[in-house]
Design an enzyme around this catalytic site. Structure first.
Site, PDB file in Angstrom:
ATOM      1  N   ASP A 178      17.382  -0.658  86.090  1.00 49.38           N
ATOM      2  CA  ASP A 178      17.169  -1.234  87.421  1.00 49.38           C
ATOM      3  C   ASP A 178      16.486  -2.591  87.295  1.00 49.38           C
ATOM      4  O   ASP A 178      16.082  -2.991  86.200  1.00 49.38           O
ATOM      5  CB  ASP A 178      16.350  -0.260  88.289  1.00 49.38           C
ATOM      6  CG  ASP A 178      15.122   0.293  87.587  1.00 49.38           C
ATOM      7  OD1 ASP A 178      14.761  -0.205  86.497  1.00 49.38           O
ATOM      8  OD2 ASP A 178      14.502   1.221  88.110  1.00 49.38           O
ATOM      9  N   ASP A 231       7.340  10.015  94.031  1.00 47.47           N
ATOM     10  CA  ASP A 231       8.161  10.602  95.098  1.00 47.47           C
ATOM     11  C   ASP A 231       9.468  11.198  94.569  1.00 47.47           C
ATOM     12  O   ASP A 231      10.357  11.532  95.339  1.00 47.47           O
ATOM     13  CB  ASP A 231       8.467   9.548  96.178  1.00 47.47           C
ATOM     14  CG  ASP A 231       9.225   8.336  95.626  1.00 47.47           C
ATOM     15  OD1 ASP A 231       9.580   8.335  94.425  1.00 47.47           O
ATOM     16  OD2 ASP A 231       9.474   7.399  96.403  1.00 47.47           O
ATOM     17  N   HIS A 269      11.679   9.683  92.523  1.00 48.05           N
ATOM     18  CA  HIS A 269      12.808   8.768  92.291  1.00 48.05           C
ATOM     19  C   HIS A 269      13.095   8.584  90.803  1.00 48.05           C
ATOM     20  O   HIS A 269      12.202   8.715  89.968  1.00 48.05           O
ATOM     21  CB  HIS A 269      12.614   7.416  93.005  1.00 48.05           C
ATOM     22  CG  HIS A 269      11.606   6.487  92.429  1.00 48.05           C
ATOM     23  ND1 HIS A 269      10.470   6.080  93.096  1.00 48.05           N
ATOM     24  CD2 HIS A 269      11.575   5.821  91.250  1.00 48.05           C
ATOM     25  CE1 HIS A 269       9.800   5.240  92.361  1.00 48.05           C
ATOM     26  NE2 HIS A 269      10.436   5.062  91.225  1.00 48.05           N
ATOM     27  N   GLU A 288      15.443   5.846  95.641  1.00 50.04           N
ATOM     28  CA  GLU A 288      14.383   6.442  96.448  1.00 50.04           C
ATOM     29  C   GLU A 288      14.892   7.715  97.134  1.00 50.04           C
ATOM     30  O   GLU A 288      16.113   7.949  97.181  1.00 50.04           O
ATOM     31  CB  GLU A 288      13.925   5.420  97.494  1.00 50.04           C
ATOM     32  CG  GLU A 288      13.268   4.165  96.895  1.00 50.04           C
ATOM     33  CD  GLU A 288      11.844   4.402  96.407  1.00 50.04           C
ATOM     34  OE1 GLU A 288      11.535   5.525  95.950  1.00 50.04           O
ATOM     35  OE2 GLU A 288      11.052   3.448  96.449  1.00 50.04           O
TER      36      GLU A 288
HETATM   37  C1  GLP Z   1       9.513   2.357  88.581  1.00 54.47           C
HETATM   38  C2  GLP Z   1      10.794   2.354  87.753  1.00 54.47           C
HETATM   39  C3  GLP Z   1      11.152   3.751  87.305  1.00 54.47           C
HETATM   40  C4  GLP Z   1       9.945   4.420  86.674  1.00 54.47           C
HETATM   41  C5  GLP Z   1       8.825   4.499  87.697  1.00 54.47           C
HETATM   42  C6  GLP Z   1       7.595   5.237  87.201  1.00 54.47           C
HETATM   43  O1  GLP Z   1       9.740   2.770  89.872  1.00 54.47           O
HETATM   44  N1  GLP Z   1      11.872   1.804  88.489  1.00 54.47           N
HETATM   45  O2  GLP Z   1      12.228   3.689  86.384  1.00 54.47           O
HETATM   46  O3  GLP Z   1      10.279   5.707  86.237  1.00 54.47           O
HETATM   47  O4  GLP Z   1       8.478   3.161  88.039  1.00 54.47           O
HETATM   48  O5  GLP Z   1       6.760   4.388  86.461  1.00 54.47           O
HETATM   49  P1  GLP Z   1       5.548   4.861  85.594  1.00 54.47           P
HETATM   50  O6  GLP Z   1       6.119   5.433  84.366  1.00 54.47           O
HETATM   51  O7  GLP Z   1       4.759   3.610  85.308  1.00 54.47           O
HETATM   52  O8  GLP Z   1       4.788   5.851  86.402  1.00 54.47           O
END
Ligand code: GLP
Length: 261
Positions: free
Chosen positions: A67, A136, A138, A143
């Site tokens: 992404d 949440d 995702h 989302e």
């Molecule tokens: C962002 C990314 C996701 C990732 C999420 C959680 O939203 N787009 O791919 O999994 O963050 O991040 P973290 O691992 O820092 O909690």
């Protein structure tokens, strides 16, 4: 799906890096899908250490992005392209040509999304896609209420996700873009192996819903339940909401050690 409970984040990083290394030994030009956020960093460190030690040859590996933020200026340090170059591509000694991702600064975003879908297909599809999970539920930036059949497209972030990611933008939520390009859930499900890593207690609820809750667009990660080869690696804190934790531990302990993830 298989659930592997590890003592801590580094152990999760090691086990997933070993799965990636095993894949690259079988298929040196494998396409590895990587995720951003803090959680996967131990994986990238462990894989780079294996490469540096001569344990695995990563020189033909290909890397692709999950992404991207829309509208950050090219080269912004928190664009996901910059993050993946810094945390994955450079430490593995790869060059930019081995890396592909959606163009978040494109004037025509839908065309950029369609182009990325085409590029992934032309590259032969993703062999192993590493995923984190949002609080949440995702995956990527899909989302809650994303279609479980969605393809790469533009999405609007929830306030919670922007708040969660504000730490990468000096703690200022107003600096976090509202829009993103993300591989769709249908796109992600086409990867041959999905590996989701979650660590810390703030992910426990999302993990429980993903693994033991109903298949629901409200919890996009629950789509992994429909994939033939999905592995969820969690530390004890992230596993704390799982009713079947003891069963998952026993299953993994009984598994032949040569099998890998
Ligand atoms: C962002 C990314 C996701 C990732 C999420 C959680 O939203 N787009 O791919 O999994 O963050 O991040 P973290 O691992 O820092 O909690």
């Amino acid at each position: 799906m298989e659930v592997v409970i590890v003592p801590d984040a580094d152990a999760g990083g090691e086990i997933i890096a070993e799965a990636m290394a095993g894949l690259l030994r079988r298929k040196p030009e494998a396409l590895l899908g990587v995720a951003t956020g803090s959680t996967p960093l131990p994986v990238y460190r462990a894989l780079a250490a294996k490469a540096a030690a001569g344990d695995v040859d990563v020189s033909r590996a290909r890397i692709c992005q999950l992404d991207e933020y829309v509208g950050l200026p090219a080269g912004h340090p928190e664009s996901y392209r910059s993050v993946v170059l810094r945390e994955v591509v450079e430490p593995l000694g790869l060059d930019e040509a081995s890396f592909m991702g959606p163009d978040g600064s494109a004037g025509d975003v839908p065309a950029a999304c369609a182009r990325y879908e085409r590029e992934l297909a032309e590259a032969g599809g993703v062999d192993l896609q590493l995923l984190g999970i949002g609080t949440d539920g995702h995956i990527g930036f899909n989302e809650p209420c994303s279609s479980l059949a969605s393809r790469t497209r533009i999405k609007t972030l929830t306030r919670q996700t922007r708040a969660d990611n504000a730490r990468f933008f000096g703690g200022d939520i107003d600096q976090v873009p509202h829009h993103v390009i993300t591989q769709g859930i249908g796109t992600i499900l086409e990867a041959r192996h999905l590996v989701l890593l979650a660590t810390g207690e703030n992910k426990a609820e999302a993990v429980a819903q993903t693994v033991e809750g109903p298949l629901s667009a409200m919890v996009p990660a629950s789509a992994l339940q429909t994939h033939p080869h999905a592995t969820v690696v969690v530390d004890e804190a992230a596993a704390s909401g799982l009713k079947l934790a003891d069963y998952f531990r026993a299953t993994y302990e009984a598994k032949p050690h040569w099998q890998g993830l």
